[in-house]
Write a protein that holds these residues in place. Structure first.
Motif, PDB file in Angstrom:
ATOM      1  N   GLY A   1      70.047  66.217  50.725  1.00 32.80           N
ATOM      2  CA  GLY A   1      68.801  65.447  50.760  1.00 32.80           C
ATOM      3  C   GLY A   1      68.984  64.135  51.502  1.00 32.80           C
TER       4      GLY A   1
ATOM      5  N   PRO B   1      65.395  58.409  50.307  1.00 27.30           N
ATOM      6  CA  PRO B   1      65.952  57.092  49.983  1.00 27.30           C
ATOM      7  C   PRO B   1      67.281  57.172  49.220  1.00 27.30           C
ATOM      8  CG  PRO B   1      63.609  57.152  49.482  1.00 27.30           C
ATOM      9  CD  PRO B   1      63.975  58.530  49.931  1.00 27.30           C
ATOM     10  N   GLY B   2      67.368  58.069  48.248  1.00 29.22           N
ATOM     11  CA  GLY B   2      68.599  58.168  47.463  1.00 29.22           C
ATOM     12  C   GLY B   2      69.781  58.613  48.312  1.00 29.22           C
TER      13      GLY B   2
ATOM     14  N   GLU C   1      69.777  68.720  54.929  1.00 32.45           N
ATOM     15  CA  GLU C   1      68.354  68.475  54.651  1.00 32.45           C
ATOM     16  C   GLU C   1      67.594  69.762  54.934  1.00 32.45           C
ATOM     17  OE1 GLU C   1      66.099  65.994  53.484  1.00 32.45           O
ATOM     18  OE2 GLU C   1      64.839  67.768  53.835  1.00 32.45           O
ATOM     19  N   LYS C   2      66.851  70.257  53.962  1.00 26.26           N
ATOM     20  CA  LYS C   2      66.157  71.531  54.181  1.00 26.26           C
ATOM     21  C   LYS C   2      64.990  71.381  55.149  1.00 26.26           C
ATOM     22  CE  LYS C   2      63.450  71.539  49.836  1.00 26.26           C
ATOM     23  NZ  LYS C   2      62.043  71.322  50.146  1.00 26.26           N
TER      24      LYS C   2
ATOM     25  N   SER D   1      59.311  67.048  52.780  1.00 24.35           N
ATOM     26  CA  SER D   1      60.624  67.663  52.914  1.00 24.35           C
ATOM     27  C   SER D   1      60.980  67.597  54.379  1.00 24.35           C
ATOM     28  CB  SER D   1      60.564  69.114  52.432  1.00 24.35           C
ATOM     29  OG  SER D   1      61.810  69.733  52.633  1.00 24.35           O
ATOM     30  N   THR D   2      61.735  66.575  54.744  1.00 24.88           N
ATOM     31  CA  THR D   2      61.975  66.277  56.152  1.00 24.88           C
ATOM     32  C   THR D   2      63.088  65.237  56.195  1.00 24.88           C
ATOM     33  OG1 THR D   2      60.829  65.539  58.166  1.00 24.88           O
ATOM     34  CG2 THR D   2      60.220  64.428  56.139  1.00 24.88           C
TER      35      THR D   2
ATOM     36  N   GLY E   1      62.978  62.263  53.816  1.00 24.76           N
ATOM     37  CA  GLY E   1      62.365  62.597  52.526  1.00 24.76           C
ATOM     38  C   GLY E   1      61.014  61.923  52.359  1.00 24.76           C
ATOM     39  N   GLY E   2      60.717  61.546  51.116  1.00 25.88           N
ATOM     40  CA  GLY E   2      59.423  60.935  50.825  1.00 25.88           C
ATOM     41  C   GLY E   2      59.390  59.461  51.144  1.00 25.88           C
TER      42      GLY E   2
ATOM     43  N   HIS F   1      57.083  58.076  54.238  1.00 24.02           N
ATOM     44  CA  HIS F   1      55.645  58.338  54.233  1.00 24.02           C
ATOM     45  C   HIS F   1      54.979  57.682  53.013  1.00 24.02           C
ATOM     46  CE1 HIS F   1      53.998  61.408  51.564  1.00 24.02           C
ATOM     47  NE2 HIS F   1      53.235  61.926  52.476  1.00 24.02           N
ATOM     48  N   ALA F   2      55.796  57.050  52.141  1.00 25.56           N
ATOM     49  CA  ALA F   2      55.238  56.218  51.080  1.00 25.56           C
ATOM     50  C   ALA F   2      54.776  54.892  51.688  1.00 25.56           C
ATOM     51  CB  ALA F   2      56.296  55.976  50.009  1.00 25.56           C
TER      52      ALA F   2
ATOM     53  N   LYS G   1      55.558  50.177  47.892  1.00 24.99           N
ATOM     54  CA  LYS G   1      55.526  49.065  46.948  1.00 24.99           C
ATOM     55  C   LYS G   1      56.827  49.137  46.175  1.00 24.99           C
ATOM     56  CE  LYS G   1      52.094  49.226  48.405  1.00 24.99           C
ATOM     57  NZ  LYS G   1      51.848  49.033  49.838  1.00 24.99           N
TER      58      LYS G   1
ATOM     59  N   VAL H   1      70.185  74.038  50.991  1.00 27.21           N
ATOM     60  CA  VAL H   1      71.326  74.229  50.103  1.00 27.21           C
ATOM     61  C   VAL H   1      70.938  75.211  49.009  1.00 27.21           C
ATOM     62  CG1 VAL H   1      72.946  73.135  48.509  1.00 27.21           C
ATOM     63  CG2 VAL H   1      72.260  71.973  50.632  1.00 27.21           C
TER      64      VAL H   1
ATOM     65  N   ASP I   1      69.259  60.306  42.609  1.00 28.02           N
ATOM     66  CA  ASP I   1      67.805  60.151  42.730  1.00 28.02           C
ATOM     67  C   ASP I   1      67.236  59.860  41.346  1.00 28.02           C
ATOM     68  OD1 ASP I   1      67.430  62.680  41.420  1.00 28.02           O
ATOM     69  OD2 ASP I   1      67.706  63.701  43.342  1.00 28.02           O
TER      70      ASP I   1
ATOM     71  N   PRO J   1      59.326  53.989  41.342  1.00 27.77           N
ATOM     72  CA  PRO J   1      60.741  54.248  41.070  1.00 27.77           C
ATOM     73  C   PRO J   1      61.693  53.940  42.220  1.00 27.77           C
ATOM     74  CG  PRO J   1      59.636  56.298  41.627  1.00 27.77           C
ATOM     75  CD  PRO J   1      58.561  55.221  41.601  1.00 27.77           C
ATOM     76  N   THR J   2      61.179  53.767  43.427  1.00 27.92           N
ATOM     77  CA  THR J   2      62.060  53.915  44.583  1.00 27.92           C
ATOM     78  C   THR J   2      63.089  52.789  44.717  1.00 27.92           C
ATOM     79  OG1 THR J   2      60.268  55.114  45.633  1.00 27.92           O
ATOM     80  CG2 THR J   2      62.087  54.444  47.048  1.00 27.92           C
TER      81      THR J   2
HETATM   82  C1  LIG Z   1      51.966  58.654  49.453  1.00 23.20           C
HETATM   83  C2  LIG Z   1      53.140  58.208  48.632  1.00 23.20           C
HETATM   84  C3  LIG Z   1      53.241  56.880  48.264  1.00 23.20           C
HETATM   85  C4  LIG Z   1      54.325  56.438  47.515  1.00 23.20           C
HETATM   86  N1  LIG Z   1      54.385  55.118  47.210  1.00 23.20           N
HETATM   87  C5  LIG Z   1      55.440  54.667  46.512  1.00 23.20           C
HETATM   88  C6  LIG Z   1      55.503  53.288  46.194  1.00 23.20           C
HETATM   89  O1  LIG Z   1      54.628  52.507  46.584  1.00 23.20           O
HETATM   90  N2  LIG Z   1      56.559  52.849  45.465  1.00 23.20           N
HETATM   91  C7  LIG Z   1      57.540  53.698  45.028  1.00 23.20           C
HETATM   92  O2  LIG Z   1      58.470  53.241  44.373  1.00 23.20           O
HETATM   93  N3  LIG Z   1      57.497  55.014  45.330  1.00 23.20           N
HETATM   94  C8  LIG Z   1      56.478  55.519  46.060  1.00 23.20           C
HETATM   95  N4  LIG Z   1      56.424  56.858  46.352  1.00 23.20           N
HETATM   96  C9  LIG Z   1      57.497  57.739  45.853  1.00 23.20           C
HETATM   97  C10 LIG Z   1      58.700  57.812  46.780  1.00 23.20           C
HETATM   98  O3  LIG Z   1      58.329  58.441  47.978  1.00 23.20           O
HETATM   99  C11 LIG Z   1      59.813  58.589  46.069  1.00 23.20           C
HETATM  100  O4  LIG Z   1      60.169  57.907  44.886  1.00 23.20           O
HETATM  101  C12 LIG Z   1      61.086  58.707  46.913  1.00 23.20           C
HETATM  102  O5  LIG Z   1      60.826  59.331  48.152  1.00 23.20           O
HETATM  103  C13 LIG Z   1      62.146  59.490  46.167  1.00 23.20           C
HETATM  104  O6  LIG Z   1      63.350  59.453  46.898  1.00 23.20           O
HETATM  105  P1  LIG Z   1      64.500  60.537  46.724  1.00 23.20           P
HETATM  106  O7  LIG Z   1      65.553  60.211  47.691  1.00 23.20           O
HETATM  107  O8  LIG Z   1      64.868  60.611  45.302  1.00 23.20           O
HETATM  108  O9  LIG Z   1      63.845  61.950  47.041  1.00 23.20           O
HETATM  109  P2  LIG Z   1      62.987  62.469  48.266  1.00 23.20           P
HETATM  110  O10 LIG Z   1      62.428  61.349  49.043  1.00 23.20           O
HETATM  111  O11 LIG Z   1      62.069  63.479  47.697  1.00 23.20           O
HETATM  112  O12 LIG Z   1      64.057  63.197  49.201  1.00 23.20           O
HETATM  113  C14 LIG Z   1      64.696  64.374  48.831  1.00 23.20           C
HETATM  114  C15 LIG Z   1      65.035  65.177  50.071  1.00 23.20           C
HETATM  115  O13 LIG Z   1      65.900  66.255  49.679  1.00 23.20           O
HETATM  116  C16 LIG Z   1      65.558  67.403  50.394  1.00 23.20           C
HETATM  117  N5  LIG Z   1      65.974  68.589  49.649  1.00 23.20           N
HETATM  118  C17 LIG Z   1      65.495  69.020  48.448  1.00 23.20           C
HETATM  119  N6  LIG Z   1      66.099  70.166  48.081  1.00 23.20           N
HETATM  120  C18 LIG Z   1      66.983  70.469  49.052  1.00 23.20           C
HETATM  121  C19 LIG Z   1      67.893  71.541  49.239  1.00 23.20           C
HETATM  122  N7  LIG Z   1      68.012  72.535  48.354  1.00 23.20           N
HETATM  123  N8  LIG Z   1      68.648  71.553  50.368  1.00 23.20           N
HETATM  124  C20 LIG Z   1      68.530  70.558  51.287  1.00 23.20           C
HETATM  125  N9  LIG Z   1      67.684  69.520  51.148  1.00 23.20           N
HETATM  126  C21 LIG Z   1      66.925  69.479  50.053  1.00 23.20           C
HETATM  127  C22 LIG Z   1      64.053  67.294  50.516  1.00 23.20           C
HETATM  128  O14 LIG Z   1      63.609  68.098  51.604  1.00 23.20           O
HETATM  129  C23 LIG Z   1      63.822  65.810  50.732  1.00 23.20           C
HETATM  130  O15 LIG Z   1      63.780  65.477  52.093  1.00 23.20           O
HETATM  131  C24 LIG Z   1      55.334  57.340  47.104  1.00 23.20           C
HETATM  132  C25 LIG Z   1      55.236  58.679  47.482  1.00 23.20           C
HETATM  133  C26 LIG Z   1      54.154  59.115  48.228  1.00 23.20           C
HETATM  134  C27 LIG Z   1      54.079  60.558  48.592  1.00 23.20           C
END
Ligand SMILES: Cc1cc2nc3c(=O)[nH]c(=O)nc-3n(C[C@H](O)[C@H](O)[C@H](O)COP(=O)(O)OP(=O)(O)OC[C@H]3O[C@@H](n4cnc5c(N)ncnc54)[C@H](O)[C@@H]3O)c2cc1C
Ligand code: SF4
Lengths: 188, 578
Positions: free
Chosen positions: B12, B15-16, B35-36, B98-99, B102-103, B106-107, B110, B256, B528, B540-541
């Motif tokens: 993944g 952010p994490g 990254e899937k 999923s790119t 990650g998320g 496109h957030a 905040k 994965v 994460d 949470p981010t």
């Molecule tokens: C419109 C929007 C607004 C938001 N606004 C806020 C905000 O204001 N404040 C805030 O704190 N949070 C906000 N968030 C939430 C924030 O986007 C998430 O908390 C953050 O992206 C989580 O990070 P992460 O690294 O844990 O996971 P993700 O960003 O979900 O990244 C995980 C990655 O792992 C990849 N993955 C998953 N499974 C597999 C696998 N089996 N094999 C390979 N790759 C894999 C996924 O494709 C993805 O790219 C918002 C979200 C959205 C959609």
């Protein structure tokens, strides 16, 4: 000239979206905004290369910068699988049917337009509304597509000359200009 | 000894995962990131420039799943409880992109910190029937330097003088806040009159040039869109840092399949993944870091049958219970300009006497709400599809009651951890790779509902004071018996997903240890929000990123970061809440 619809189907789509998003003073309505051309472009997306699914970037050129929207983005393998299935249907192919058969948009349109009737363009508005109401799922799909084709970026074939954006006073994609701090914080 | 491909393989690139890659590569480690999703973010060769695919395009980002996951390829399923049968919905459930990136990108970013009490809910607030309220294995004082590091890495703009509820800080924000949106100015002024304390939201968006990336130009395509000019730093900044060391390789379109253990089952050898052609590959690594997001991380562990001796993988799923209070104004607010949300208030995280009385009336010892976001933006297609078809459509769009005249409060209410709320593997629905879809089983606790019911009327009053002629409130998930409760919207739309591999010191009740390593497998770490023991009422981010810095530094054997609480008579100290 439509690329996927037959001429008469295109005319029915045009008449139908006109009932859903009509023209009024100051608003072109979906028909004149080109929503039928947008839908035609979606159903025929794979008749052109790269397929017209995702516009390019980073900018449209409307507010300066490189006008990249018109260079559509090549699809990844999975994107192609998803969009071909969505548009063409699964057609019995195993790789498209991992959760069962999928009816494609092309088939949905062909059947829906046939049910609206060959005389759809000739009957009056009330009768057109009655026929649309009799097909609620198809009407809903048409409406969502009409919204996309009216208010989406013109590169996808609708929103001709940004007519709908001008009407509703939406500046559209404003990169790379953006808005000034005064435009963000001020009353107007 | 087994030969390895790298020091750490990271699943993944959100952010994490990107933060872990940044910290580990800076410490000299080699990492491979799998990254899937596809890569639309940045070139994977030096100088790692943007690819120019992130645009102000509502069709591409809001209607056609450009960033994935496409619900046809990767469906998820939902039900409220076992009583609903195998599933009620199939399709999009809490999808984050999923790119590559990650998320994060496109957030709208905040990025507030939690407060001291958020790490100590059990000991400071106490238990609540029907939920497993616990303390975190880390407290705010320990987290402070990691929060400061996270704010520096991403680039957070904010005002340390604005929020009377804020925890202490060792330094100011890296950047001053960006321009206030008019709609948020209007609603904030009214909130102040009602005794609330709105402040300028700390945001991961450049207000000035920072780290080689430009200032935001307020284009308004912020939440749900990436930034075409890279004014948002999450997570492009840490990802690019990692790539620039030359010790990080990113492999997009690499799904994965499982975590591979050695014969002892106490150690992971690496992971197995499928490439875009469906070919299987193995990565051997000294360490495995799973940062697949709090939905996919438990799904991967369940599929691998790894880490689950507690039986709690996937359990304690939490969202934020969202209350939207919407106000329609007789004048235009142009909320389509700017960063979607520019103000927050934290008052409902520190309940007053009236809130405590309301909690007792609801049979609860207390309740807490969450941050309230002051925003409003909606784009024309969103407004159009929510406007009825037919004769009045076009005139309504000219008036623009939503896009141009609506202000919104979003309360991100704290969601209590319940063991029955979970992610597991759907018995029938598959993804395009042939693996079981993730399935959500989720119902809110009456705590969330009571808090929402208590504060929504106040938010509507504030909206009216601000000038709204019509106000209404809706929640996600919708409450039983209210509109939407039996529709496709019955699943939570929250993109704040937490808790599914909770951390703590007891291996019988938690999945990860206090350093986010699986209790069962020593060299697998989760990076994460799966590890969150409780949800707090904040986005949470920033906490994901701060925890990732902490855990990755420990993994690399680096010294813990330390910071100093400012003296009360200093500028910073004066603005630190008790
Ligand atoms: C419109 C929007 C607004 C938001 N606004 C806020 C905000 O204001 N404040 C805030 O704190 N949070 C906000 N968030 C939430 C924030 O986007 C998430 O908390 C953050 O992206 C989580 O990070 P992460 O690294 O844990 O996971 P993700 O960003 O979900 O990244 C995980 C990655 O792992 C990849 N993955 C998953 N499974 C597999 C696998 N089996 N094999 C390979 N790759 C894999 C996924 O494709 C993805 O790219 C918002 C979200 C959205 C959609
Ligand atoms: S509002 Fe600012 S940060 Fe958000 S996408 Fe536009 S330029 Fe980027």
């Amino acid at each position: 000239m439509p690329i996927w619809f037959e001429e008469r189907e295109h005319a029915v789509v045009r008449a139908a979206v006109h009932r859903l998003i009509p023209a009024c003073e100051d608003h072109p309505g979906a028909a004149d905004a080109g929503a039928a051309d947008y839908i035609d472009g979606l159903l025929g997306a794979f008749l052109v290369d790269p397929p017209r699914i995702f516009a390019g970037g980073p900018f449209s050129g409307r507010y300066g910068g490189d006008p990249g929207f018109e260079r559509f983005t090549p699809l990844t393998r999975h994107q192609e699988l998803a969009w071909r299935t969505r548009i063409e249907g699964s057609q019995g192919r195993a790789e498209r049917e991992f959760n069962g058969p999928v009816v494609g948009l092309q088939e949905v349109y062909r059947e829906g337009l046939a049910k609206l009737g060959a005389d759809f363009c000739d009957v009056d508005g009330d009768e057109q509304d009655r026929r649309l109401d009799a097909l609620p799922a198809f009407k809903h799909l048409l409406y969502e597509h009409a919204c996309e084709g009216t208010y989406g970026a013109p590169e996808y074939g609708g929103n001709r000359d940004c007519l709908a954006w001008v009407a509703i006073k939406f500046p559209g994609d404003v990169q790379p200009r953006g808005y000034t701090d005064e435009e963000v914080s001020g009353r107007v | 000894m087994m030969t390895t491909d790298c020091d750490a393989v990271i699943v993944g690139t959100g952010p994490g995962g990107s933060t872990v890659a940044d910290v580990l590569t800076a410490a000299g480690w080699s990492v491979i990131m799998l990254e899937k999703g596809a890569n639309h973010l940045l070139a994977l060769e030096s100088p790692y420039e943007g690819l120019g695919r992130i645009t102000n395009d509502e069709i591409k980002f809001m209607r056609r799943w450009f960033l994935g996951p496409d619900p046809f390829l990767e469906p998820r399923t939902f039900r409220r409880s076992d009583a609903d049968g195998e599933r009620l919905l199939t399709g999009e459930v809490n999808n984050l992109p999923s790119t590559v990136g990650g998320g994060g990108f496109h957030a709208d970013g905040k990025l507030p910190r939690f407060r001291d009490v958020d790490f100590k809910a059990a000991s400071e607030l106490g238990p609540i029937d029907g939920a497993d309220v616990v303390d975190w294995p880390v407290d705010y004082d320990e987290m402070e330097p990691y929060y400061a590091a996270a704010e520096r890495i991403i680039g957070v703009a904010g005002d340390h003088t604005g929020n009377p509820f804020a925890a202490w800080r060792s330094g100011p924000y890296p950047m001053p806040p960006g321009p206030d949106m008019y709609c948020a100015i209007v609603t904030s002024e009214a909130a102040v009159e009602r005794g609330l304390h709105p402040y300028r939201a700390p945001t991961g968006v450049n207000s000035v040039e920072y780290d080689g990336r430009p200032a935001c130009n307020n284009c308004g395509f912020c939440a749900y869109f990436g930034c075409p000019i890279e004014a948002k730093g999450d997570p492009i900044a840490p990802l690019r840092n990692a790539l620039r060391t030359g010790r990080c390789e990113v492999r997009p379109e690499s799904y994965v399949v499982r975590v591979d253990l050695d014969g002892t089952s106490r150690t992971a050898q690496g992971v197995t993944y499928l490439d875009v052609d469906g070919m299987e590959h193995v990565v051997r690594a000294r360490n495995v870091v799973i940062a697949a997001g709090a939905f996919e991380t438990p799904r991967l562990l369940l599929r691998s049958e790894v880490g689950n001796s507690s039986g709690n993988v996937g359990r304690y799923l939490m969202y934020h219970f969202q209350t939207y209070t919407l106000g329609l104004f007789p004048f235009r607010l142009h909320a389509y300009r700017g960063r979607a949300v520019t103000h927050l208030h934290d008052d409902f995280l520190a309940p007053d006497a009236a809130a405590l009385a309301a909690a007792r009336d609801a049979g609860l010892p207390y309740f807490r709400g969450g941050i309230v976001e002051h925003g409003g933006a909606a784009h024309p297609m969103m407004e159009a599809v929510h406007t009825p078809a037919g004769a009045h459509h076009s005139r309504t769009m000219l008036q623009s009651p939503m896009r141009d005249r609506m202000a919104a409060f979003t309360m991100q209410g704290e969601d209590l951890p319940q063991r029955t709320n979970r992610i597991d593997l759907d018995p029938a629905i598959r993804d395009v790779w042939g693996f079981p879809a993730g399935r959500v089983t989720y119902q809110p606790h009456r705590h969330e509902i009571a808090a929402s019911r208590h504060w929504a009327p106040l938010l509507e009053t504030v909206m009216k004071d601000a000038g709204a002629t019509h106000t209404f409130s809706v929640t996600s998930p919708p409450l039983a018996g209210e509109p939407g409760a039996d529709t496709p919207f019955m699943a939570s739309v929250s993109r704040h997903i937490m808790g599914t591999t909770r951390m703590g010191s007891d291996p019988r009740t938690t999945v990860c240890d206090p350093w986010q390593r699986l209790h069962d497998v020593e060299n697998v770490m989760v990076a994460d929000s799966s590890v969150f023991p409780t949800s707090a009422g904040y986005g949470p981010t920033l906490t994901i990123v701060a925890l990732a810095v902490r855990a990755a530094r420990a993994l690399a054997g680096l010294e813990p970061l330390r910071s100093q609480r400012p003296a009360p008579d200093t500028e910073l100290g004066r603005f630190s809440a008790v």
